[in-house]
Design an enzyme around this catalytic site. Sequence first.
Site, mmCIF file in Angstrom:
data_model
loop_
_atom_site.group_PDB
_atom_site.id
_atom_site.type_symbol
_atom_site.label_atom_id
_atom_site.label_comp_id
_atom_site.label_asym_id
_atom_site.label_seq_id
_atom_site.Cartn_x
_atom_site.Cartn_y
_atom_site.Cartn_z
ATOM 1 N N ASP A 1 -4.074 -3.454 -9.063
ATOM 2 C CA ASP A 1 -4.646 -4.352 -8.058
ATOM 3 C C ASP A 1 -6.070 -4.772 -8.367
ATOM 4 O O ASP A 1 -6.678 -5.485 -7.570
ATOM 5 C CB ASP A 1 -4.611 -3.686 -6.678
ATOM 6 C CG ASP A 1 -5.625 -2.539 -6.570
ATOM 7 O OD1 ASP A 1 -5.651 -1.686 -7.481
ATOM 8 O OD2 ASP A 1 -6.373 -2.499 -5.581
ATOM 9 N N ASP B 1 -0.421 1.632 -10.634
ATOM 10 C CA ASP B 1 -1.562 2.189 -9.903
ATOM 11 C C ASP B 1 -1.106 2.617 -8.505
ATOM 12 O O ASP B 1 -0.035 2.200 -8.038
ATOM 13 C CB ASP B 1 -2.651 1.108 -9.830
ATOM 14 C CG ASP B 1 -3.853 1.536 -9.040
ATOM 15 O OD1 ASP B 1 -4.422 2.609 -9.357
ATOM 16 O OD2 ASP B 1 -4.231 0.818 -8.090
ATOM 17 N N ASP C 1 -3.595 3.526 -5.226
ATOM 18 C CA ASP C 1 -4.379 2.966 -4.116
ATOM 19 C C ASP C 1 -4.533 1.467 -4.282
ATOM 20 O O ASP C 1 -5.002 0.979 -5.313
ATOM 21 C CB ASP C 1 -5.768 3.606 -4.071
ATOM 22 C CG ASP C 1 -5.715 5.095 -3.821
ATOM 23 O OD1 ASP C 1 -5.346 5.485 -2.703
ATOM 24 O OD2 ASP C 1 -6.044 5.869 -4.737
#
Length: 242
Positions: A192, A14, A16
Amino acid sequence: MTLTPVLFDAAIIDLDGTLVDTLGDFVVALNLMLADLSLPAVDRAVVEPLVGKGSEHLIASVLVHVSNRPSAHDGRAQAAISLEADAARLWPAAWTSFQRHYLAINGQHAEVYPGVLEGLQQLKGRGLKLACLTNKPAAFALPLLRAKGLDGFFSQVFGGDAFERKKPDPLPLLKTCEALGTLPARTLMIGDSSNDARAARAAGCPVLLVTYGYNHGEPVRAVDADGFVDSLSAIDLTLWKR
């Protein structure tokens, strides 16, 4: 001595909240957008739990937030406006404004997280194919990766507009595995948030979450994942054996 083969052929990572802390970029671009619309500004505390589900969700959520609180410009309380009415009235201008401002400042208020470069180097050094998969539109993601010197690590980069659906739907992960030529069960998802974990579970990919990202304001260690790390450089693939 015969070594047990490592479980993974590839990793999907991922952007961001995992590779780059982009919250500052979002806050600046959103507030420039809101100023264009003569709406009150928002702060980091409002924006942070909204990050991770794509720019469309972020903008719509911010519009709902500011339309349901007193105006900072004229001091008069505004009546609550439904999501549907608010999106229909403000969405076209908001989206155009946000795109313009975000592209102009992309990466200027963002920082690569500590350990990311070392972690990517370690993953590449073990021969893994790497792909970046984000809900961020490709027009934002690709320049950001280049600006931060991360683009060279990835053989594939897919934004949130690459496929018919976004994470947490499994489709983007399955399509990315196809592009990498790897099986989901041998492709590690690193993210995240619960978005990444839910997509990975549904796609059949093992999933590892970093502890420093956004995760929609919820404790990340409460998410169903195969492991957690405080830094990408702390990933030890020798522990992941058949």
